[in-house]
Design a protein around this motif. Sequence first.
Motif, PDB file in Angstrom:
ATOM      1  N   ARG A 200       0.851  -1.198   0.000  1.00  0.00           N
ATOM      2  CA  ARG A 200       0.000   0.000   0.000  1.00  0.00           C
ATOM      3  C   ARG A 200       0.889   1.251   0.000  1.00  0.00           C
ATOM      4  NH1 ARG A 200      -1.699   3.415   3.921  1.00  0.00           N
ATOM      5  NH2 ARG A 200      -0.732   2.258   5.623  1.00  0.00           N
ATOM      6  N   VAL A 201       0.495   2.249  -0.778  1.00  0.00           N
ATOM      7  CA  VAL A 201       1.287   3.489  -0.837  1.00  0.00           C
ATOM      8  C   VAL A 201       0.844   4.410   0.305  1.00  0.00           C
ATOM      9  CG1 VAL A 201       2.013   5.448  -2.264  1.00  0.00           C
ATOM     10  CG2 VAL A 201       1.454   3.249  -3.350  1.00  0.00           C
ATOM     11  N   ALA A 202       1.714   4.565   1.287  1.00  0.00           N
ATOM     12  CA  ALA A 202       1.379   5.358   2.477  1.00  0.00           C
ATOM     13  C   ALA A 202       1.544   6.848   2.198  1.00  0.00           C
ATOM     14  CB  ALA A 202       2.296   4.955   3.629  1.00  0.00           C
ATOM     15  N   ALA A 203       0.890   7.677   2.996  1.00  0.00           N
ATOM     16  CA  ALA A 203       1.069   9.137   2.908  1.00  0.00           C
ATOM     17  C   ALA A 203       2.462   9.494   3.431  1.00  0.00           C
ATOM     18  CB  ALA A 203      -0.003   9.830   3.742  1.00  0.00           C
ATOM     19  N   PRO A 204       3.034  10.612   2.954  1.00  0.00           N
ATOM     20  CA  PRO A 204       4.428  10.938   3.300  1.00  0.00           C
ATOM     21  C   PRO A 204       4.735  11.002   4.800  1.00  0.00           C
ATOM     22  CG  PRO A 204       3.682  12.370   1.529  1.00  0.00           C
ATOM     23  CD  PRO A 204       2.486  11.572   1.965  1.00  0.00           C
ATOM     24  N   ASP A 205       3.747  11.431   5.616  1.00  0.00           N
ATOM     25  CA  ASP A 205       4.032  11.615   7.046  1.00  0.00           C
ATOM     26  C   ASP A 205       3.276  10.602   7.909  1.00  0.00           C
ATOM     27  OD1 ASP A 205       1.534  12.531   6.446  1.00  0.00           O
ATOM     28  OD2 ASP A 205       1.618  14.267   7.791  1.00  0.00           O
ATOM     29  N   GLU A 206       2.870   9.507   7.276  1.00  0.00           N
ATOM     30  CA  GLU A 206       2.027   8.537   7.994  1.00  0.00           C
ATOM     31  C   GLU A 206       2.852   7.701   8.985  1.00  0.00           C
ATOM     32  OE1 GLU A 206      -0.490   6.366   5.175  1.00  0.00           O
ATOM     33  OE2 GLU A 206      -0.483   4.659   6.567  1.00  0.00           O
ATOM     34  N   THR A 207       2.221   7.269  10.058  1.00  0.00           N
ATOM     35  CA  THR A 207       2.813   6.233  10.906  1.00  0.00           C
ATOM     36  C   THR A 207       2.288   4.898  10.390  1.00  0.00           C
ATOM     37  OG1 THR A 207       2.945   7.667  12.832  1.00  0.00           O
ATOM     38  CG2 THR A 207       2.887   5.285  13.254  1.00  0.00           C
ATOM     39  N   VAL A 208       3.187   4.043   9.888  1.00  0.00           N
ATOM     40  CA  VAL A 208       2.720   2.799   9.261  1.00  0.00           C
ATOM     41  C   VAL A 208       2.769   1.616  10.224  1.00  0.00           C
ATOM     42  CG1 VAL A 208       3.324   3.582   6.938  1.00  0.00           C
ATOM     43  CG2 VAL A 208       4.977   2.226   8.240  1.00  0.00           C
ATOM     44  N   GLY A 209       3.386   1.790  11.393  1.00  0.00           N
ATOM     45  CA  GLY A 209       3.437   0.695  12.363  1.00  0.00           C
ATOM     46  C   GLY A 209       4.367   1.039  13.500  1.00  0.00           C
ATOM     47  N   ARG A 210       4.739   0.000  14.266  1.00  0.00           N
ATOM     48  CA  ARG A 210       5.659   0.195  15.395  1.00  0.00           C
ATOM     49  C   ARG A 210       6.721  -0.878  15.374  1.00  0.00           C
ATOM     50  NH1 ARG A 210       4.657   4.044  19.281  1.00  0.00           N
ATOM     51  NH2 ARG A 210       2.656   5.040  18.988  1.00  0.00           N
ATOM     52  N   THR A 211       7.882  -0.556  15.917  1.00  0.00           N
ATOM     53  CA  THR A 211       8.954  -1.546  16.070  1.00  0.00           C
ATOM     54  C   THR A 211       8.662  -2.366  17.328  1.00  0.00           C
ATOM     55  OG1 THR A 211      10.257  -0.107  17.480  1.00  0.00           O
ATOM     56  CG2 THR A 211      10.643   0.077  15.103  1.00  0.00           C
ATOM     57  N   PRO A 212       9.380  -3.497  17.501  1.00  0.00           N
ATOM     58  CA  PRO A 212       9.165  -4.294  18.721  1.00  0.00           C
ATOM     59  C   PRO A 212       9.433  -3.482  19.995  1.00  0.00           C
ATOM     60  CG  PRO A 212      10.435  -5.530  17.108  1.00  0.00           C
ATOM     61  CD  PRO A 212      10.270  -4.147  16.561  1.00  0.00           C
ATOM     62  N   TRP A 213      10.320  -2.455  19.927  1.00  0.00           N
ATOM     63  CA  TRP A 213      10.586  -1.649  21.138  1.00  0.00           C
ATOM     64  C   TRP A 213       9.650  -0.444  21.254  1.00  0.00           C
ATOM     65  CZ3 TRP A 213      13.713  -1.778  16.858  1.00  0.00           C
ATOM     66  CH2 TRP A 213      13.996  -0.581  16.236  1.00  0.00           C
ATOM     67  N   GLY A 214       8.669  -0.364  20.361  1.00  0.00           N
ATOM     68  CA  GLY A 214       7.606   0.635  20.517  1.00  0.00           C
ATOM     69  C   GLY A 214       7.802   1.925  19.759  1.00  0.00           C
ATOM     70  N   ALA A 215       8.892   2.054  18.991  1.00  0.00           N
ATOM     71  CA  ALA A 215       9.079   3.276  18.189  1.00  0.00           C
ATOM     72  C   ALA A 215       8.092   3.286  17.030  1.00  0.00           C
ATOM     73  CB  ALA A 215      10.506   3.325  17.636  1.00  0.00           C
ATOM     74  N   ILE A 216       7.669   4.468  16.613  1.00  0.00           N
ATOM     75  CA  ILE A 216       6.796   4.508  15.447  1.00  0.00           C
ATOM     76  C   ILE A 216       7.648   4.360  14.183  1.00  0.00           C
ATOM     77  CG2 ILE A 216       5.116   5.972  16.649  1.00  0.00           C
ATOM     78  CD1 ILE A 216       5.896   8.179  14.606  1.00  0.00           C
ATOM     79  N   VAL A 217       7.038   3.765  13.170  1.00  0.00           N
ATOM     80  CA  VAL A 217       7.735   3.564  11.901  1.00  0.00           C
ATOM     81  C   VAL A 217       7.059   4.432  10.841  1.00  0.00           C
ATOM     82  CG1 VAL A 217       8.450   1.879  10.155  1.00  0.00           C
ATOM     83  CG2 VAL A 217       8.335   1.194  12.562  1.00  0.00           C
ATOM     84  N   ALA A 218       7.849   5.294  10.200  1.00  0.00           N
ATOM     85  CA  ALA A 218       7.358   6.138   9.101  1.00  0.00           C
ATOM     86  C   ALA A 218       7.487   5.352   7.798  1.00  0.00           C
ATOM     87  CB  ALA A 218       8.158   7.438   9.073  1.00  0.00           C
ATOM     88  N   PRO A 219       6.875   5.831   6.710  1.00  0.00           N
ATOM     89  CA  PRO A 219       6.819   5.006   5.487  1.00  0.00           C
ATOM     90  C   PRO A 219       8.165   4.729   4.847  1.00  0.00           C
ATOM     91  CG  PRO A 219       5.486   7.015   5.242  1.00  0.00           C
ATOM     92  CD  PRO A 219       6.128   7.087   6.583  1.00  0.00           C
ATOM     93  N   GLY A 220       9.181   5.582   5.118  1.00  0.00           N
ATOM     94  CA  GLY A 220      10.447   5.432   4.406  1.00  0.00           C
ATOM     95  C   GLY A 220      10.310   6.001   3.002  1.00  0.00           C
ATOM     96  N   THR A 221      11.373   5.825   2.194  1.00  0.00           N
ATOM     97  CA  THR A 221      11.389   6.476   0.880  1.00  0.00           C
ATOM     98  C   THR A 221      12.524   5.925   0.031  1.00  0.00           C
ATOM     99  OG1 THR A 221      11.386   8.662  -0.146  1.00  0.00           O
ATOM    100  CG2 THR A 221      12.833   8.402   1.731  1.00  0.00           C
ATOM    101  N   GLY A 222      12.507   6.261  -1.274  1.00  0.00           N
ATOM    102  CA  GLY A 222      13.642   5.943  -2.127  1.00  0.00           C
ATOM    103  C   GLY A 222      14.828   6.808  -1.715  1.00  0.00           C
ATOM    104  N   ASP A 223      16.045   6.329  -2.019  1.00  0.00           N
ATOM    105  CA  ASP A 223      17.213   7.039  -1.459  1.00  0.00           C
ATOM    106  C   ASP A 223      17.358   8.460  -1.998  1.00  0.00           C
ATOM    107  OD1 ASP A 223      18.080   6.140  -3.970  1.00  0.00           O
ATOM    108  OD2 ASP A 223      19.912   5.185  -3.215  1.00  0.00           O
ATOM    109  N   ASN A 224      17.044   8.666  -3.284  1.00  0.00           N
ATOM    110  CA  ASN A 224      17.217  10.019  -3.832  1.00  0.00           C
ATOM    111  C   ASN A 224      16.197  10.989  -3.238  1.00  0.00           C
ATOM    112  OD1 ASN A 224      19.455   9.650  -5.855  1.00  0.00           O
ATOM    113  ND2 ASN A 224      18.061   8.028  -6.495  1.00  0.00           N
ATOM    114  N   ALA A 225      14.956  10.510  -3.057  1.00  0.00           N
ATOM    115  CA  ALA A 225      13.940  11.352  -2.404  1.00  0.00           C
ATOM    116  C   ALA A 225      14.347  11.614  -0.955  1.00  0.00           C
ATOM    117  CB  ALA A 225      12.579  10.666  -2.468  1.00  0.00           C
TER     118      ALA A 225
END
Length: 468
Positions: A200-225
């Motif tokens: 799924r294509v997430a919004a640029p500032d979306e929280t897409v999930g959490r890590t096992p230690w509870g940090a929020i995970v952002a969608p990430g991006t291609g390296d040039n972007a």
Amino acid sequence: MTLVAGVDSSTQSTKVLLVDAETGEIVDSGRAPHPDGTECPPEAWWEALQEAGKGLLERAEAVAVAGQQHGMVALDADDRVVRPALLWNDTRSAPQAERLTAEHGGPEAWAADTGLVLAASFTATKLAWMAEHEPENAAKTVSVMLPHDWLTMKLRGASAAEATTDRSDASGTGYWSPHTGAYVPERLVQAFGRELALPRVAAPDETVGRTPWGAIVAPGTGDNAGAALGLGLGPGDVAVSLGTSGTVFGVADVPANDPTGIVAGFADATGRFLPLVCTLNAARVLDTFRTLLGVDHAEFDALALAAAPGAGGLTLLPYLDGERTPARPNATGVLSGLTTGATRADLARAAVEGMLAAQADGLAAMTAQGMETRRVLLIGGAAASQAVRRIAPTVFGVDVEVPPPAEYVALGAAKQAAWALSGRPTPPQWKHGDTERLTGSAAAGSPGTAVEQYSTLRDETSSWASHR
Ligand SMILES: Nc1ncnc2c1ncn2[C@@H]1O[C@H](COP(=O)(O)OP(=O)(O)O)[C@@H](O)[C@H]1O
Ligand SMILES: O=C(CO)[C@@H](O)[C@H](O)COP(=O)(O)O
């Protein structure tokens, strides 16, 4: 202090930055190498991420992963990787790129539908190659994603059904439209022969999930972007990034639509667009010549700077690993003008000039697409080279600015993580130190310059069977 982590899973290595979310100050960093080659088991990136992020990731309240674009990560029904990922610089799918373009509407139609004219780099062509050459692997494949999508999924402990991507990386697949912001399923079916599950294509500032230690995970991006976000590129800014790939890019309000295929119509990490030109050969050209000359980075720079501009007539066409811009996937390097008078210094200078002249073509293509260039910013591993810094303005024919040395892709990922964490409408505006401004004298393309030597050789070799 609120800390966020940004990851750059690039071609040669993984870099992790731990950053103060308010100021952008880099608090800590780690790095781990990737295996060499144009295909790679994704598990190797995951191991490198653990190693580079040891002692850093768990301190972050938000994390985002930026990654090398386009790589094909094919998964089976149990989310197992079907085969090593085919990377952006793997040229085996060049015949599939040609065939798909010819059979399904030509370059104009692909550019209009997907922002891209197919080249071997793009994911769609890799899927077509697998369907043709590895029918057993193709039959097992139920989903496909990109390197940063797969790592983001792993960080969240999620399944492929829950996987996400972002606009920027989706825009490098050949089956996503920068105009509609949606996948183009017909293009995927044309490439692979059937549909596949896609992240799924997430919004640029979306929280897409959490890590096992509870940090929020952002969608990430291609390296040039990621680099564009890290640098905070504005109107008139064009970045030249010299890593394994050489890329020339800027941010724009509308997608590029270049039916020649030179400028890719990518999306950026903020909701805008990222016109981009990419060569397959950049920092490694210098590595190859440095190794041949038996010198370290500093000695190589000293050699290149000791030679006169034009390297005594020695000219390098730097297409060592095949080339994407210009489209010569089967090309090899060509060294021309070799005489008994040639020196080691000329050889080093020819390598730097040839590599930079290829990027000058990218700058010209961006201008031809209507991209205003008020400032050229030099980043990436080879921007550390004093020879590259001093010679770039003379080859580009414009002043060049070098921002303070930093991993701007990982910084962009950290900025995205901070943005998602903040809940604010726009990314944080972190301040960098001052850029170093370098001035050149020779105008690009004027007779006798490296660009003129390069473009003559480029055009002379275009009729060679091995360069078509
Ligand atoms: N001082 C230097 N001079 C020239 N090249 C350098 C220097 N330092 C690092 N590099 C090169 O930069 C490259 C790595 O850059 P990087 O941007 O991390 O690449 P990638 O993003 O493709 O993994 C390597 O090829 C390395 O040899
Ligand atoms: O293919 C492209 C862009 O279209 C490359 O820029 C890759 O995204 C790899 O980047 P590096 O690892 O060389 O930075």
